[in-house]
Design an enzyme around this catalytic site. Sequence first.
Site, mmCIF file in Angstrom:
data_model
loop_
_atom_site.group_PDB
_atom_site.id
_atom_site.type_symbol
_atom_site.label_atom_id
_atom_site.label_comp_id
_atom_site.label_asym_id
_atom_site.label_seq_id
_atom_site.Cartn_x
_atom_site.Cartn_y
_atom_site.Cartn_z
ATOM 1 N N ASN A 154 44.634 -12.242 -5.131
ATOM 2 C CA ASN A 154 43.255 -11.838 -4.834
ATOM 3 C C ASN A 154 42.901 -10.453 -5.363
ATOM 4 O O ASN A 154 41.770 -10.220 -5.760
ATOM 5 C CB ASN A 154 42.962 -11.951 -3.332
ATOM 6 C CG ASN A 154 43.802 -11.025 -2.508
ATOM 7 O OD1 ASN A 154 45.017 -10.953 -2.711
ATOM 8 N ND2 ASN A 154 43.194 -10.321 -1.588
ATOM 9 N N GLU A 252 52.995 -8.069 4.294
ATOM 10 C CA GLU A 252 51.564 -7.863 4.570
ATOM 11 C C GLU A 252 50.903 -9.220 4.443
ATOM 12 O O GLU A 252 50.850 -9.793 3.353
ATOM 13 C CB GLU A 252 50.972 -6.864 3.576
ATOM 14 C CG GLU A 252 51.630 -5.494 3.598
ATOM 15 C CD GLU A 252 51.496 -4.773 4.922
ATOM 16 O OE1 GLU A 252 50.531 -5.053 5.667
ATOM 17 O OE2 GLU A 252 52.364 -3.947 5.226
ATOM 18 N N CYS A 286 41.994 -9.740 2.023
ATOM 19 C CA CYS A 286 42.676 -9.865 3.315
ATOM 20 C C CYS A 286 41.844 -9.201 4.412
ATOM 21 O O CYS A 286 41.917 -9.595 5.570
ATOM 22 C CB CYS A 286 44.064 -9.275 3.245
ATOM 23 S SG CYS A 286 44.080 -7.576 2.684
HETATM 24 P P1 NAP Z 1 51.141 -16.893 -1.250
HETATM 25 O O1 NAP Z 1 50.944 -18.306 -1.582
HETATM 26 O O2 NAP Z 1 51.975 -16.546 -0.092
HETATM 27 O O3 NAP Z 1 51.733 -16.219 -2.579
HETATM 28 C C1 NAP Z 1 51.960 -14.829 -2.658
HETATM 29 C C2 NAP Z 1 53.055 -14.548 -3.669
HETATM 30 O O4 NAP Z 1 54.281 -15.098 -3.193
HETATM 31 C C3 NAP Z 1 52.827 -15.186 -5.044
HETATM 32 O O5 NAP Z 1 53.292 -14.312 -6.041
HETATM 33 C C4 NAP Z 1 53.708 -16.431 -4.983
HETATM 34 O O6 NAP Z 1 54.118 -16.884 -6.266
HETATM 35 C C5 NAP Z 1 54.879 -15.884 -4.200
HETATM 36 N N1 NAP Z 1 55.705 -16.901 -3.543
HETATM 37 C C6 NAP Z 1 55.348 -18.137 -3.113
HETATM 38 N N2 NAP Z 1 56.417 -18.746 -2.545
HETATM 39 C C7 NAP Z 1 57.466 -17.883 -2.621
HETATM 40 C C8 NAP Z 1 58.825 -17.921 -2.206
HETATM 41 N N3 NAP Z 1 59.328 -18.988 -1.584
HETATM 42 N N4 NAP Z 1 59.612 -16.859 -2.464
HETATM 43 C C9 NAP Z 1 59.122 -15.763 -3.071
HETATM 44 N N5 NAP Z 1 57.841 -15.664 -3.499
HETATM 45 C C10 NAP Z 1 57.016 -16.699 -3.248
HETATM 46 O O7 NAP Z 1 49.748 -16.132 -1.014
HETATM 47 P P2 NAP Z 1 48.439 -16.178 -1.908
HETATM 48 O O8 NAP Z 1 47.765 -17.484 -1.697
HETATM 49 O O9 NAP Z 1 48.786 -15.756 -3.301
HETATM 50 O O10 NAP Z 1 47.581 -14.975 -1.272
HETATM 51 C C11 NAP Z 1 46.639 -15.131 -0.257
HETATM 52 C C12 NAP Z 1 47.181 -14.575 1.038
HETATM 53 O O11 NAP Z 1 47.535 -13.215 0.879
HETATM 54 C C13 NAP Z 1 46.157 -14.590 2.165
HETATM 55 O O12 NAP Z 1 46.757 -15.059 3.331
HETATM 56 C C14 NAP Z 1 45.782 -13.117 2.323
HETATM 57 O O13 NAP Z 1 45.327 -12.753 3.597
HETATM 58 C C15 NAP Z 1 47.074 -12.465 2.002
HETATM 59 N N6 NAP Z 1 46.858 -11.067 1.653
HETATM 60 C C16 NAP Z 1 47.241 -10.107 2.558
HETATM 61 C C17 NAP Z 1 47.035 -8.756 2.276
HETATM 62 C C18 NAP Z 1 47.452 -7.684 3.261
HETATM 63 O O14 NAP Z 1 47.564 -6.538 2.849
HETATM 64 N N7 NAP Z 1 47.697 -8.011 4.515
HETATM 65 C C19 NAP Z 1 46.424 -8.393 1.068
HETATM 66 C C20 NAP Z 1 46.038 -9.391 0.176
HETATM 67 C C21 NAP Z 1 46.271 -10.727 0.483
HETATM 68 P P3 NAP Z 1 53.371 -18.142 -6.967
HETATM 69 O O15 NAP Z 1 51.972 -17.710 -7.191
HETATM 70 O O16 NAP Z 1 54.154 -18.366 -8.211
HETATM 71 O O17 NAP Z 1 53.458 -19.289 -5.991
#
Ligand code: NAP
Length: 486
Positions: A154, A252, A286
């Site tokens: 994002n 996070e 987020c």
């Molecule tokens: P995600 O599906 O959890 O993916 C995040 C990252 O993790 C991607 O680089 C993904 O790679 C990787 N990943 C997935 N499975 C993994 C595994 N088993 N081992 C290691 N890495 C793995 O999240 P998203 O859909 O990209 O992001 C949206 C989420 O992020 C929302 O819930 C949002 O609230 C949260 N967010 C939180 C913050 C905060 O500061 N609290 C800030 C921004 C976003 P791939 O893309 O290759 O699958």
Amino acid sequence: MSAPAEHLNLVDGDWRASASGEWAEVQNPADLREVVARVPAMSAADAAEVFGAARRAARGWASTSPVARGRVLLQAGRLLRERRAEIAHDLTHEMGKLLGEALGEVDKSADFFEYCGGLGRAPQGELLADERAGARAWTVREPLGVVLAICPWNDPLLTPARKLGPALIAGNAVVLKPASYTPIVSLHLARALLDAGLPAGVLGTVTGSAGRLGSALSGNAEIDAISFTGSNEVGEQLERELVGANVKLQAELGGKNATVVLADADLELAATTIAAAGFAQAGQRCTATSRVICDRAIADELTERLAARARALVLGAGLDGASTLGPLVSAEQQRTVAGFVERATDSGAQLAAGGERPLRDGLEHGAFYQPTVLTSVEATSEIWTEEVFGPVLALTQVDGLDEALTRVNESPYGLAAAVFTSDLTAAMVFADRAEAGQVAVNLPTSGWDVHMPFGGFKASGSGTKEQGLEGVAWYTRTKVVAIGTG
Ligand code: NAP
């Protein structure tokens, strides 16, 4: 459409494809028929090379003067600003957000490197009292070693910058894993750091699907720490995988951020701020406002103002200057958001605005979704409790501050919360009692500066902070040294 560009990974100071020659495609969210670029689909063996290079480089970087490390970061910040137009264009092209939003993201990413670069001259420890005669004691902040930074799609430049600035100034080597939807700007960032003088191996990048890489990421034996930003599902999986592994983890995670509007609020300010915090980046922040808790006395007026602002937004490609709302990142995200809204209306919520995928004017080819305002939302409903990560506001009505605080705090998440009021006492009570890591008064739930500690409570994360001095401290371990002078 021109042939997609091919971007390479940074491996031990060189730019490399995957050993197998396989590529992963990056799509344009505004027109999913277009492949924007191809990046190496790295294998477990490719990733192992990046971790090995980081381990070899870590000691030299740790023993480099913090002032010299800071100079590299300051120069990287300058290069990001110089390359702002190109990077923002690619950011919009791969992620979909408006070009203006992407330019702001490049600027704030440069802020991270400038802030952290300046910290190269900050104290590195403190002198402690020692009651033994002739003895002196002090603390030293040491780097952790090799850090794996895993980032979501994002804010694909900002989130890596938020991790790399502190990790590198603290003296760590870093392996950066960008999200598969948005790898390109991470590679721009790696190039800026290398061009700024970062030694070979101190930063490496790993592109390709985490699903395919599997344990080649978090299971690598060279890792000392993981800073993860992303979904609760993956964050909790990492926590389980790392039990007993002696790897420090910072997670996070998601949010379900509430904004309260009390009866005495400036409604014009509240509506404008909530619409921006809910709909900017198509709600994919987020800290986006997703729940609106309004006093019954002003509920109808606030609903109408929010609905009018939603209807006034112009959906379109982020690179088109006429657009005021870009697409979601992917067709998958579009289906997810549409599913949430359908189930909400099926269970009794009312649509005050939006609620559909636009299917004309070329928008049908992109991952667009109308900005949506839902009213009559039940406290137990999915749309009230679960993160949507799209341009959707859910409204509920309350009578006064106490009930509003109950509704804010009933969420399992605790990332950001805001209140609109002209009553100073109400504002202070809200700041004291809201269970959120970031609390705003007459300001949006989103938009926290690089020097402000940032991170959520409860299910929104591991309880640690990124950004500011706390953010840098996370990337260190504290050693206490005592010396007797006889
Ligand atoms: P995600 O599906 O959890 O993916 C995040 C990252 O993790 C991607 O680089 C993904 O790679 C990787 N990943 C997935 N499975 C993994 C595994 N088993 N081992 C290691 N890495 C793995 O999240 P998203 O859909 O990209 O992001 C949206 C989420 O992020 C929302 O819930 C949002 O609230 C949260 N967010 C939180 C913050 C905060 O500061 N609290 C800030 C921004 C976003 P791939 O893309 O290759 O699958």
